[in-house]
Design a protein around this motif. Structure first.
Motif, PDB file in Angstrom:
ATOM      1  N   LYS A 181      11.364  18.416  12.016  1.00 23.18           N
ATOM      2  CA  LYS A 181      11.425  17.313  11.055  1.00 23.18           C
ATOM      3  C   LYS A 181      11.043  16.009  11.751  1.00 23.18           C
ATOM      4  N   TYR A 182      10.215  15.237  11.065  1.00 19.59           N
ATOM      5  CA  TYR A 182       9.787  13.933  11.570  1.00 19.59           C
ATOM      6  C   TYR A 182      10.082  12.880  10.501  1.00 19.59           C
ATOM      7  N   THR A 183      10.572  11.728  10.925  1.00 23.25           N
ATOM      8  CA  THR A 183      10.905  10.657   9.980  1.00 23.25           C
ATOM      9  C   THR A 183       9.789   9.630   9.923  1.00 23.25           C
ATOM     10  N   ALA A 184       9.255   9.427   8.733  1.00 24.17           N
ATOM     11  CA  ALA A 184       8.213   8.418   8.513  1.00 24.17           C
ATOM     12  C   ALA A 184       8.852   7.157   7.949  1.00 24.17           C
ATOM     13  N   LYS A 185       8.509   6.006   8.500  1.00 23.27           N
ATOM     14  CA  LYS A 185       9.021   4.724   8.033  1.00 23.27           C
ATOM     15  C   LYS A 185       7.998   4.074   7.097  1.00 23.27           C
ATOM     16  N   VAL A 186       8.481   3.569   5.975  1.00 20.76           N
ATOM     17  CA  VAL A 186       7.604   3.039   4.931  1.00 20.76           C
ATOM     18  C   VAL A 186       7.776   1.533   4.784  1.00 20.76           C
ATOM     19  N   SER A 187       6.669   0.833   4.580  1.00 21.02           N
ATOM     20  CA  SER A 187       6.711  -0.592   4.229  1.00 21.02           C
ATOM     21  C   SER A 187       5.503  -0.903   3.367  1.00 21.02           C
ATOM     22  N   GLY A 188       5.669  -1.815   2.427  1.00 19.73           N
ATOM     23  CA  GLY A 188       4.549  -2.174   1.564  1.00 19.73           C
ATOM     24  C   GLY A 188       4.899  -3.332   0.668  1.00 19.73           C
ATOM     25  N   SER A 189       3.982  -3.702  -0.187  1.00 22.60           N
ATOM     26  CA  SER A 189       4.194  -4.820  -1.098  1.00 22.60           C
ATOM     27  C   SER A 189       3.740  -4.443  -2.501  1.00 22.60           C
ATOM     28  N   ILE A 190       4.331  -5.108  -3.487  1.00 25.63           N
ATOM     29  CA  ILE A 190       4.042  -4.858  -4.897  1.00 25.63           C
ATOM     30  C   ILE A 190       3.089  -5.920  -5.420  1.00 25.63           C
ATOM     31  N   SER A 191       2.118  -5.492  -6.203  1.00 28.86           N
ATOM     32  CA  SER A 191       1.207  -6.399  -6.876  1.00 28.86           C
ATOM     33  C   SER A 191       0.970  -5.876  -8.281  1.00 28.86           C
ATOM     34  N   GLY A 192       1.422  -6.618  -9.289  1.00 26.04           N
ATOM     35  CA  GLY A 192       1.258  -6.180 -10.672  1.00 26.04           C
ATOM     36  C   GLY A 192       2.099  -4.966 -10.978  1.00 26.04           C
ATOM     37  N   SER A 193       1.482  -3.922 -11.543  1.00 20.87           N
ATOM     38  CA  SER A 193       2.214  -2.735 -11.968  1.00 20.87           C
ATOM     39  C   SER A 193       2.293  -1.669 -10.885  1.00 20.87           C
ATOM     40  N   GLY A 194       1.869  -1.988  -9.684  1.00 18.44           N
ATOM     41  CA  GLY A 194       1.920  -1.020  -8.597  1.00 18.44           C
ATOM     42  C   GLY A 194       1.962  -1.700  -7.253  1.00 18.44           C
ATOM     43  N   GLY A 195       1.752  -0.907  -6.221  1.00 11.51           N
ATOM     44  CA  GLY A 195       1.784  -1.473  -4.885  1.00 11.51           C
ATOM     45  C   GLY A 195       1.213  -0.502  -3.875  1.00 11.51           C
ATOM     46  N   SER A 196       1.103  -0.943  -2.656  1.00 12.46           N
ATOM     47  CA  SER A 196       0.577  -0.109  -1.585  1.00 12.46           C
ATOM     48  C   SER A 196       1.218  -0.505  -0.272  1.00 12.46           C
ATOM     49  N   GLY A 197       1.080   0.369   0.699  1.00 16.52           N
ATOM     50  CA  GLY A 197       1.669   0.089   1.994  1.00 16.52           C
ATOM     51  C   GLY A 197       1.295   1.154   3.001  1.00 16.52           C
ATOM     52  N   THR A 198       2.150   1.308   4.002  1.00 17.12           N
ATOM     53  CA  THR A 198       1.877   2.216   5.102  1.00 17.12           C
ATOM     54  C   THR A 198       3.134   2.978   5.494  1.00 17.12           C
ATOM     55  N   ALA A 199       2.966   4.243   5.813  1.00 15.10           N
ATOM     56  CA  ALA A 199       4.042   5.055   6.387  1.00 15.10           C
ATOM     57  C   ALA A 199       3.641   5.402   7.814  1.00 15.10           C
ATOM     58  N   THR A 200       4.474   5.065   8.771  1.00 16.29           N
ATOM     59  CA  THR A 200       4.168   5.344  10.170  1.00 16.29           C
ATOM     60  C   THR A 200       5.098   6.433  10.683  1.00 16.29           C
ATOM     61  N   VAL A 201       4.526   7.363  11.435  1.00 14.03           N
ATOM     62  CA  VAL A 201       5.309   8.474  11.974  1.00 14.03           C
ATOM     63  C   VAL A 201       4.676   8.929  13.282  1.00 14.03           C
ATOM     64  N   LYS A 202       5.500   9.368  14.202  1.00 12.06           N
ATOM     65  CA  LYS A 202       5.008   9.881  15.481  1.00 12.06           C
ATOM     66  C   LYS A 202       5.261  11.376  15.535  1.00 12.06           C
ATOM     67  N   ILE A 203       4.203  12.156  15.695  1.00  5.06           N
ATOM     68  CA  ILE A 203       4.292  13.608  15.816  1.00  5.06           C
ATOM     69  C   ILE A 203       3.714  13.981  17.171  1.00  5.06           C
ATOM     70  N   GLY A 204       4.568  14.471  18.032  1.00  3.65           N
ATOM     71  CA  GLY A 204       4.128  14.702  19.405  1.00  3.65           C
ATOM     72  C   GLY A 204       3.849  13.384  20.087  1.00  3.65           C
TER      73      GLY A 204
END
Length: 349
Positions: free
Chosen positions: A310-333
């Motif tokens: 199991k690997y934990t991905a950290k999420v951050s992003g911003s909302i604009s209008g009716s949706g939003g986008s961002g990034t999930a960062t995770v280290k595998i190996g």
């Protein structure tokens, strides 16, 4: 006490200079830095409130989502007050949030700018510099001396936007950049909210693009367990809630003298949040953050009980209008991934 003509001339000159100073920067005194300016606008952020009405016995009735506006901190384009500007940053190994603390303008027309970049992986980069500022136009620029080992020297600009107050942007030769969050105008007159375009709704879907993920040797990524259109609900207070997460594990079975293992927790209709997605929303900043799990298995390369990583991905992003986008960062190996994530408003099931 007698006043000579020479002393009177000096006093008169000082009064003229003081009078000029008081109006030189649109009601800001260049001697003490005080200003009588009051901003005519406040940044606004989109929020939603859900109300329902109908029969108290059968529950039948109307269901309405109303867009409201919540106020943020007042912005002073003339630098007459200290303030903190919020935004995001990106770099070669991922991104996160950016905050610029802009100090009050001095009597010499200078402001101190302190920047803090926080990555989704927990790293923190700070730098500060004192630069010249133009109170009349609400602008300042300079270079933030971040360490050359990470961000590097970052040139930046601060300017006054007609609808958003002070905004900023910056970039460095090391591949890092930052910019302030964009605040959308909100139409609060449409109480029926027949058109949800540009308005974040009460039912959202979260997705991640994990196509570039690679598992360790002898393992495979369980892509079916990645969050794809995972449901997120927004209550009347703007709190985001995700569904219950099942327990993902291998279970041993014996049948007709044979032993085999099956992955369990993926067939519970009441627990479809397989990745254990968790999200929270900051309505004042218009940002979201959280985490989810990524699973890898060696089932295809062993005859024994398969193992799960199991690997934990950290999420951050911003909302604009009716949706939003961002990034999930995770280290595998030894590899760190930055995966695109999206949030979109969807119809209620």
């Amino acid at each position: 006490m007698k006043t000579t003509k020479k002393q009177a001339g000096i006093l008169t000159g000082m009064l003229i200079m003081a009078g000029t100073a008081l109006v030189a920067k649109e009601d800001c005194c260049v001697l003490c830095g005080e200003c009588s300016y009051t901003p005519t606008y406040t940044p606004t952020y989109t929020t939603t409130t859900t109300t329902s009405s109908g029969c108290v016995f059968c529950g039948e009735g109307s269901y309405t989502t109303v867009t409201t506006v919540s106020g943020g901190s007042k912005i002073y384009p003339d630098f007459s007050k200290s303030q903190t500007l919020s935004g995001s940053f990106s770099g070669p190994s991922g991104g996160g949030t950016a905050a610029l603390k802009v100090g009050k303008i001095s009597n010499k027309g200078k402001v101190k700018v302190s920047a803090t970049l926080k990555s989704t992986g927990g790293k923190k980069y700070t730098a500060s510099v004192t630069v010249d500022a133009d109170a009349a136009s609400g602008s300042a620029s300079g270079t933030l001396p971040f360490s050359s080992k990470n961000v590097g020297a970052m040139s930046f600009e601060i300017s006054a936007d007609e609808t958003q107050g002070l905004v900023f942007s910056g970039s460095s030769d090391n591949g890092y950049s930052m910019e302030s969050y964009e605040v959308d105008d909100v139409d609060v007159d449409d109480e029926d909210n027949e058109d949800n375009d540009g308005v974040l709704g009460n039912y959202l879907a979260f997705s991640v693009d994990g196509g570039d993920l690679e598992a360790p040797e002898d393992y495979d990524i369980l892509s079916d367990l990645l969050p794809m259109e995972t449901s997120v609900t927004v209550n009347s207070k703007g709190k985001w809630t995700t569904g219950s997460a099942p327990s993902i594990k291998y279970k041993k079975y014996k049948e007709d003298g044979e032993t085999y293992y099956e992955l369990t927790g993926v067939d519970d209709e009441n627990k479809t949040n397989y990745s254990g997605l968790k999200l929270s929303f900051n309505s004042k900043k218009g940002t979201f953050s959280g985490s989810f799990k990524i699973y890898a298995t060696n089932e295809g390369s062993t005859e024994k009980k398969p193992k799960l990583k199991k690997y934990t991905a950290k999420v951050s992003g911003s909302i604009s209008g009716s949706g939003g986008s961002g990034t999930a960062t995770v280290k595998i190996g030894k590899v760190k991934y930055s995966l695109p994530v999206t949030i979109e408003t969807v119809d209620a099931d």
